[in-house]
Design an enzyme around this catalytic site. Sequence first.
Site, PDB file in Angstrom:
ATOM      1  N   ASP A 240       0.706  -1.216  -0.108  1.00  0.00           N
ATOM      2  CA  ASP A 240       0.121  -0.089  -0.018  1.00  0.00           C
ATOM      3  C   ASP A 240       0.886   1.336   0.110  1.00  0.00           C
ATOM      4  O   ASP A 240       0.809   2.058   0.971  1.00  0.00           O
ATOM      5  CB  ASP A 240      -0.937   0.003   1.219  1.00  0.00           C
ATOM      6  CG  ASP A 240      -1.858  -1.017   1.148  1.00  0.00           C
ATOM      7  OD1 ASP A 240      -3.160  -0.840   0.632  1.00  0.00           O
ATOM      8  OD2 ASP A 240      -1.828  -2.279   1.600  1.00  0.00           O
TER       9      ASP A 240
ATOM     10  N   HIS B 166       0.600   3.428  -2.411  1.00  0.00           N
ATOM     11  CA  HIS B 166       0.011   4.647  -3.009  1.00  0.00           C
ATOM     12  C   HIS B 166       0.843   5.778  -3.819  1.00  0.00           C
ATOM     13  O   HIS B 166       0.588   6.963  -3.268  1.00  0.00           O
ATOM     14  CB  HIS B 166      -1.077   5.082  -1.949  1.00  0.00           C
ATOM     15  CG  HIS B 166      -1.930   4.175  -1.497  1.00  0.00           C
ATOM     16  ND1 HIS B 166      -3.184   4.141  -2.012  1.00  0.00           N
ATOM     17  CD2 HIS B 166      -2.111   3.198  -0.404  1.00  0.00           C
ATOM     18  CE1 HIS B 166      -3.910   3.317  -1.603  1.00  0.00           C
ATOM     19  NE2 HIS B 166      -3.348   2.379  -0.637  1.00  0.00           N
TER      20      HIS B 166
ATOM     21  N   ASP C 269      -1.537  -2.068  -4.418  1.00  0.00           N
ATOM     22  CA  ASP C 269      -1.804  -0.649  -4.220  1.00  0.00           C
ATOM     23  C   ASP C 269      -0.365   0.139  -4.464  1.00  0.00           C
ATOM     24  O   ASP C 269      -0.125   0.939  -3.714  1.00  0.00           O
ATOM     25  CB  ASP C 269      -2.537  -0.295  -3.118  1.00  0.00           C
ATOM     26  CG  ASP C 269      -3.863  -0.289  -3.237  1.00  0.00           C
ATOM     27  OD1 ASP C 269      -4.445  -0.778  -4.307  1.00  0.00           O
ATOM     28  OD2 ASP C 269      -4.590  -0.092  -2.193  1.00  0.00           O
TER      29      ASP C 269
ATOM     30  N   ASN D 265      -6.731  -2.956  -4.934  1.00  0.00           N
ATOM     31  CA  ASN D 265      -7.824  -2.402  -5.505  1.00  0.00           C
ATOM     32  C   ASN D 265      -7.704  -0.982  -6.120  1.00  0.00           C
ATOM     33  O   ASN D 265      -8.684  -0.680  -6.939  1.00  0.00           O
ATOM     34  CB  ASN D 265      -8.908  -2.210  -4.228  1.00  0.00           C
ATOM     35  CG  ASN D 265      -8.583  -1.597  -3.264  1.00  0.00           C
ATOM     36  OD1 ASN D 265      -7.360  -1.570  -2.682  1.00  0.00           O
ATOM     37  ND2 ASN D 265      -9.383  -0.187  -2.828  1.00  0.00           N
ATOM     38  N   HIS D 266      -6.737  -0.160  -5.988  1.00  0.00           N
ATOM     39  CA  HIS D 266      -6.519   1.112  -6.555  1.00  0.00           C
ATOM     40  C   HIS D 266      -5.844   0.920  -7.983  1.00  0.00           C
ATOM     41  O   HIS D 266      -6.029   1.904  -8.911  1.00  0.00           O
ATOM     42  CB  HIS D 266      -5.425   1.964  -5.576  1.00  0.00           C
ATOM     43  CG  HIS D 266      -6.455   2.679  -4.533  1.00  0.00           C
ATOM     44  ND1 HIS D 266      -6.602   3.956  -4.526  1.00  0.00           N
ATOM     45  CD2 HIS D 266      -6.704   2.009  -3.356  1.00  0.00           C
ATOM     46  CE1 HIS D 266      -7.327   4.036  -3.400  1.00  0.00           C
ATOM     47  NE2 HIS D 266      -7.477   3.178  -2.823  1.00  0.00           N
TER      48      HIS D 266
ATOM     49  N   HIS E  97      -4.724  -9.022  -1.277  1.00  0.00           N
ATOM     50  CA  HIS E  97      -5.009  -7.706  -0.898  1.00  0.00           C
ATOM     51  C   HIS E  97      -6.436  -7.697  -0.883  1.00  0.00           C
ATOM     52  O   HIS E  97      -7.313  -7.308  -1.891  1.00  0.00           O
ATOM     53  CB  HIS E  97      -4.469  -6.719  -2.163  1.00  0.00           C
ATOM     54  CG  HIS E  97      -4.774  -5.679  -1.938  1.00  0.00           C
ATOM     55  ND1 HIS E  97      -3.496  -4.442  -1.548  1.00  0.00           N
ATOM     56  CD2 HIS E  97      -5.656  -4.393  -2.167  1.00  0.00           C
ATOM     57  CE1 HIS E  97      -4.005  -3.247  -1.440  1.00  0.00           C
ATOM     58  NE2 HIS E  97      -5.278  -3.291  -1.777  1.00  0.00           N
TER      59      HIS E  97
ATOM     60  N   HIS F  84      -3.838  -4.108   1.724  1.00  0.00           N
ATOM     61  CA  HIS F  84      -4.927  -3.533   1.895  1.00  0.00           C
ATOM     62  C   HIS F  84      -5.281  -2.805   2.942  1.00  0.00           C
ATOM     63  O   HIS F  84      -5.804  -1.657   3.318  1.00  0.00           O
ATOM     64  CB  HIS F  84      -6.194  -4.317   1.396  1.00  0.00           C
ATOM     65  CG  HIS F  84      -7.542  -3.486   1.242  1.00  0.00           C
ATOM     66  ND1 HIS F  84      -7.726  -2.369   0.255  1.00  0.00           N
ATOM     67  CD2 HIS F  84      -8.741  -3.635   1.747  1.00  0.00           C
ATOM     68  CE1 HIS F  84      -8.924  -1.738   0.394  1.00  0.00           C
ATOM     69  NE2 HIS F  84      -9.446  -2.685   1.456  1.00  0.00           N
TER      70      HIS F  84
ATOM     71  N   HIS G 298      -4.541  -0.686   6.346  1.00  0.00           N
ATOM     72  CA  HIS G 298      -3.416   0.254   6.363  1.00  0.00           C
ATOM     73  C   HIS G 298      -2.690   0.379   7.754  1.00  0.00           C
ATOM     74  O   HIS G 298      -1.482   0.930   7.821  1.00  0.00           O
ATOM     75  CB  HIS G 298      -3.808   1.708   5.876  1.00  0.00           C
ATOM     76  CG  HIS G 298      -4.161   1.872   4.358  1.00  0.00           C
ATOM     77  ND1 HIS G 298      -3.815   3.213   3.990  1.00  0.00           N
ATOM     78  CD2 HIS G 298      -4.209   1.003   3.185  1.00  0.00           C
ATOM     79  CE1 HIS G 298      -4.024   3.136   2.470  1.00  0.00           C
ATOM     80  NE2 HIS G 298      -4.275   1.717   2.589  1.00  0.00           N
TER      81      HIS G 298
END
Length: 476
Positions: A16, A18, A56, A123-124, A212, A240, A242
Site C-alpha cells: 500500500d 499509494h 496498491d 484495488n487502486h 490484497h 489493503h 493500512h
Amino acid sequence: MDTEPENTLRLLLATDNHLGYLEKDPVRKDDSFLAFEEILSIAQREKVDMILLGGDLFHDNRPSRKALFTTMKLFRQYCMGDQPSAVRFCSDASATLENSFGSVNYQDPNLNVGIPVFTIHGNHDDPTGDGNLSAIDLLSVTGQLNYFGKSQQVDRVEIKPLLLQKGSTKLALYGLGNIRDERLHRTFLSKKVNTIRPETTPADWFNLLVLHQNRIAHGPTNFIPEEFLDSLFDLVMWGHEHECRIDPEPNSTRGFAVTQPGSSVATSLCDGESRTKHVALLSLHQRDYRLRKIRLKFVRPFLLEDVALRDIPGLEPLDERGTMNFLRKKVDDMIERTMTTWLSEMGYGFDQNDLPEGLRCMQLPLIRLRVDYSGGFTSFNPQRFGMHYTDRVANPKDIIYYHRRKVTNGPPSRTSLKSGTAADQPASVEDIDSVGIEDLINEFLEGQVLDVFIDRELNEAVRLFVDKEEPHAIVQ
C-alpha cells in the site's frame, strides 16, 4: 539464520505505497515517493534477495505521467544493477507471471536487475478496460518488476505458486491480486478457489501467500475471513489494511500466521493510519522464518485525538468564543506534542533546525481532532478554523472533524454495518473513509425494483465509472 547466508532467503515486505497520492498538494505531494524511496534504500542497505509488494503500488488506477516517471526512475536507481542473484527460479514463468517473455526479470539476458521486485495488484491499481491492463502491466513489460497473482476468472480462481530456491531454502510464493470482496467471498463459499501445491517434495517448501483484501469485516460478505484460506500456508502477508501490524499473528484454526505491513503513507486521517509505520525484513531458512520490523523515517508525523465539548469543565454551549479558544489551545498542544515526540524518536533532539535537509519536508505534521459537539454546542467552519494553521500543519483544511452523537431506534443501515459502528455511536472519519460508492448504491437500491438494469451490474458499472474513470462502463 545469519550463520548460513547461502541458505537464507531475505525478503523485504511492504504494501500500500499509494504512489501519486495528493501529488497536486503543495505540501504533501512528495510524501508517497519519499517513503517508497526509503523502502528501496532499505532493501539496498540490507542486501535483500528480493522485494515483495502487497498491492496498491499506485494510488490511482491511471497514474499521472509524473507518477509513472518518478516510480520508474526509483526502480531504475535502486533495483537495477549487475550484482548476481543467488535465487533460482524453479517454475514456469509463462504460467505464473503477467508478461510475454517467459522469464522473471532478473533472469532476462537483456536486463541487469540487482534487486528483483515481485508484486500483486490492489484495488487502486487493478486491471481494467481494453486488454484488462493496469499500470503494473506497464512496469512488468518494461522489466522493472515481476507481476503475479492476476486471476483471469473471478468466479473460479486458481492460486499458483512461484517456486524460488536459495541453497537449501525453498519458497513457494502465492499471490492473489484484489478481487471485489463480495465476489471473492462468494467464490470461496462455492469452493471454487483452488490452491495449487508444488509437485515435487511439497513438504520441503515454505508456503507464503500475499493477498490484497479486506481483513476486517465491513459487512456480511465485504471481507475475507482468515478461515477461508488454505491451511497449506505457513505465512500470509495481508495487504489493503493500512494499520501496521507486522508481528506474526497466529491463526490457530488454520495453522498459519498473518503479518500486516500496513501502508507507507497516510491516505486518510483515521486511527489505523496514525500508528507508527514500518516495513518488514523476512528471513527464511528452510521451514523456519523470522520477521524484523524496520521503522520508516520519511513518514509525516500524525496525531489523532477525540474531544467531547460537553465534558470540558467550564465550557458553555452558547460561549462560541470560549469554544473556539479551547479548540485552538487543544490543536496548539497537539502540534507541540507531535513534533516533540517525532524529533525525539528520530534522534534529533527537540530543535527542528537540527533536521537534515531530506527530513525538513516532513516537519509539518498531520493533525486530526474529532470534536463531539452534541449537547447544544455549535460547529465552526473547519476550513476557516484551519486558516490559522496554514504554515504549521500539512492538512489545515481538515484539522477539525465535527460529529454529534446520534440516537436512533430503527435497525442499522448497511452503511452503518459496513462502518462497524452501533446506531447510537458517532460516525467517525474512518467510518466515512471506509464507505465506498458501491455501498451507498447498494443501500439506495435495497428494496427497489429495476426494470432495465440488474442492480448488481449497475452497482459495478457505476463503481468502474467513478473509481476507475471507465467512460464506457455504463454502456458495457
